[in-house]
Write a protein that holds these residues in place. Structure first.
Motif, mmCIF file in Angstrom:
data_model
loop_
_atom_site.group_PDB
_atom_site.id
_atom_site.type_symbol
_atom_site.label_atom_id
_atom_site.label_comp_id
_atom_site.label_asym_id
_atom_site.label_seq_id
_atom_site.Cartn_x
_atom_site.Cartn_y
_atom_site.Cartn_z
ATOM 1 N N CYS A 116 -6.382 7.587 0.973
ATOM 2 C CA CYS A 116 -6.458 6.311 0.160
ATOM 3 C C CYS A 116 -6.362 6.872 -1.155
ATOM 4 O O CYS A 116 -7.034 7.619 -1.579
ATOM 5 N N LEU A 117 -5.497 6.320 -2.085
ATOM 6 C CA LEU A 117 -5.308 6.733 -3.495
ATOM 7 C C LEU A 117 -6.418 5.965 -4.507
ATOM 8 O O LEU A 117 -6.511 6.289 -5.473
ATOM 9 N N TYR B 93 -12.097 -4.295 -1.944
ATOM 10 C CA TYR B 93 -11.615 -3.182 -1.184
ATOM 11 C C TYR B 93 -12.219 -2.102 -1.939
ATOM 12 O O TYR B 93 -12.752 -1.012 -1.350
ATOM 13 N N CYS C 194 -3.790 -2.982 -3.132
ATOM 14 C CA CYS C 194 -4.071 -4.026 -2.000
ATOM 15 C C CYS C 194 -4.692 -5.014 -2.539
ATOM 16 O O CYS C 194 -4.785 -6.359 -2.073
ATOM 17 N N CYS D 253 -5.708 3.296 -5.446
ATOM 18 C CA CYS D 253 -4.984 2.820 -6.422
ATOM 19 C C CYS D 253 -5.131 1.168 -6.720
ATOM 20 O O CYS D 253 -4.970 0.424 -7.489
ATOM 21 N N LEU D 254 -5.762 0.526 -5.571
ATOM 22 C CA LEU D 254 -6.326 -0.905 -5.587
ATOM 23 C C LEU D 254 -4.995 -1.865 -5.642
ATOM 24 O O LEU D 254 -5.260 -3.192 -5.976
ATOM 25 N N CYS E 126 0.909 -1.228 -0.090
ATOM 26 C CA CYS E 126 0.022 -0.006 -0.030
ATOM 27 C C CYS E 126 0.907 1.303 -0.192
ATOM 28 O O CYS E 126 1.651 1.465 0.993
ATOM 29 N N ARG F 215 -7.737 0.949 7.249
ATOM 30 C CA ARG F 215 -9.087 1.541 6.671
ATOM 31 C C ARG F 215 -10.361 0.722 6.790
ATOM 32 O O ARG F 215 -11.267 1.178 7.156
HETATM 33 S S1 SF4 Z 1 -6.250 1.344 -2.570
HETATM 34 FE FE1 SF4 Z 1 -5.349 0.156 -0.949
HETATM 35 S S2 SF4 Z 1 -3.205 -0.054 -1.476
HETATM 36 FE FE2 SF4 Z 1 -4.188 1.820 -2.661
HETATM 37 S S3 SF4 Z 1 -3.902 3.490 -1.040
HETATM 38 FE FE3 SF4 Z 1 -5.977 2.669 -0.916
HETATM 39 S S4 SF4 Z 1 -5.555 1.011 0.918
HETATM 40 FE FE4 SF4 Z 1 -3.417 1.447 0.096
#
Ligand code: SF4
Ligand code: SF4
Length: 431
Positions: A76-77, A92, A82, A79-80, A35, A51
């Motif tokens: 949180c970006l 998520y 995770c 960005c996935l 992450c 989160r």
């Molecule tokens: S999407 Fe997931 S990996 Fe990306 S910043 Fe948010 S929690 Fe972190």
């Protein structure tokens, strides 16, 4: 993970989905290592697992969002990364989308925050408004030093000014246009012309149309199609996102279209999610069909692309856009196509980590975005590339730098198929 929603709460289909997602998390923590915000800030609450706990507590207790949840979920970006890492398949994306809608409905942000978010939501999805805003931003650049304060508001204004290109390209209006194939017709597609991209880099759409028509594909851009809704969706502005989706689903309802082509991967992830977004809507069937037809331009080109001239000896660094590699799980197609075109491809260390662009993230979270940008540029430039290529306008704009041109993948592929040299590629590089 055990959850404690009441039967009344679980009667709400949105809470039911959130509950199923929460229960799939076994809190193993494997996602934390990949992450970008946890790697940068080192705080468990800025990790996916942290989160998830915050969202669980907020939703189970059915209470308005508090400062703590807003702080860490805003960071949180989306960005996935995770989701790529998670061994349990935790969804998520839909959980954080739900949390953002809950925050938008229950939390009162500070006035400057609300004004900025409103302005972004009212300007960015509309190419003409975006162009006007960019022109004004350019006029404002000489006064940027007056915004020298350390407050988040001034930092966000400076980040916005920095994103405006020094010279605005000519306006592009593709709405309602049809582009006939240059050879025997092999297919017919709609192109998502995009919103901010049309104002910042119209050459990307021009190259896409040029290449597809050269390969025998008719390209249509229905007059009523507009922004995909990603920008407002990521702000939790659910109704506006649904309205954008419904508008586009109607615009692309022509059954003779083989595909809806997207050359901005952040938008592609949302198009492919229309079926889920509208799953309880009267348009659910049409939404699912549009999602199934949506393709990133590199997915579509994989079977039909043919270069027709020798490539110059250029090394291309490819920073995979998160929306492509994590959101759509498209990892090989862009590199395969660039290699087929004759370029040498290199990748940065830690390719899974976001560059910090992430839609409006680089405006709303300028410090974290700047740290991630520098990390990505350092890892890219360590490979000594001639060009940095990506499939998302956000990454290209965010990674723009004085020493290495940033060019959309499609412009390079079009060039090697007989199109013009991309304007960003210096002539002395291409010899
Ligand atoms: S999407 Fe997931 S990996 Fe990306 S910043 Fe948010 S929690 Fe972190
Ligand atoms: S890796 Fe998956 S299961 Fe493990 S804590 Fe992260 S989200 Fe939960």
């Amino acid at each position: 993970m055990q959850t404690n929603f009441t039967p009344e709460q679980l009667a709400d289909p949105e809470i039911k989905v959130a509950n199923d997602i929460l229960r799939s998390c076994v809190h193993c923590g494997m996602c934390t290592a990949t992450c970008p915000t946890f790697v940068t800030l080192g705080d468990e609450l800025d990790s996916p697992r942290g989160r998830i706990y915050l969202i669980k507590d907020m939703l189970e207790n059915n209470r308005p969002a508090q400062d703590e949840e807003v702080l860490h979920i805003d960071r949180c970006l989306s960005c996935l990364s995770c989701m790529t890492t998670c061994p349990s398949g935790v969804d998520y994306m839909h959980l954080v989308d739900h949390a953002r809608v809950h925050i938008n409905q229950t939390y009162k942000r500070p006035l400057t925050d609300r004004l900025l978010r409103d302005a972004l939501a009212k300007i960015l999805p509309y190419p003409t408004r975006m162009r006007t805003a960019l022109a004004l931003a350019n006029l404002g650049k000489p006064f940027a030093r007056l915004l020298a304060g350390d407050s988040q508001f001034f930092k966000r204004l400076r980040a916005m000014l920095a994103l405006a290109p020094a010279k605005l390209p000519a306006a592009q209006n593709l709405a309602g246009t049809t582009h006939k194939p240059q050879t025997t017709q092999k297919g017919r597609v709609a192109l998502l012309a995009g919103c901010a991209q049309q104002a910042i880099a119209p050459s990307i759409n021009t190259a896409t149309i040029d290449l597809l028509t050269r390969l025998g594909i008719e390209v249509v851009i229905p007059a009523s199609a507009g922004c995909c809704g990603a920008l407002v969706h990521h702000m939790g502005r659910h109704d506006e996102a649904l309205a954008a989706a419904r508008n586009n689903i109607t615009a692309w309802s022509d059954p003779t279209l083989d595909a809806i082509i997207v050359n901005t991967s952040g938008c592609g992830t949302v198009l492919k999610d229309y079926g889920f977004l509208l799953r309880n809507d009267p348009m659910s069937d049409q939404a699912a069909k549009i999602s199934a037809k949506s393709m990133d331009i590199t997915e579509y080109l994989l079977k039909i692309y043919q270069p027709n001239q020798p490539a110059p000896n250029l090394t291309i660094a490819y920073p995979a856009a998160c929306s492509l590699q994590h959101g759509q799980k498209i990892t090989a197609a862009p590199k395969t196509l660039l290699a087929k075109a004759g370029f040498k491809i290199v990748e940065p260390k830690d390719p899974h980590l976001c560059c910090g662009s992430a839609g409006t993230y680089n405006i709303m979270q300028p410090d974290i975005a700047a740290t991630l940008r520098q990390r990505k540029l350092d890892t890219l430039q360590a490979k000594h590339p001639d060009i940095i290529a990506a499939g998302n306008i956000g990454c290209l704009t965010h990674l723009a730098n004085p020493s290495t041109p940033t060019i959309h993948t499609i412009e390079l592929l079009n060039w090697m198929s007989g199109g013009p040299r991309p304007a960003g590629v210096p002539a002395d590089l291409s010899k």
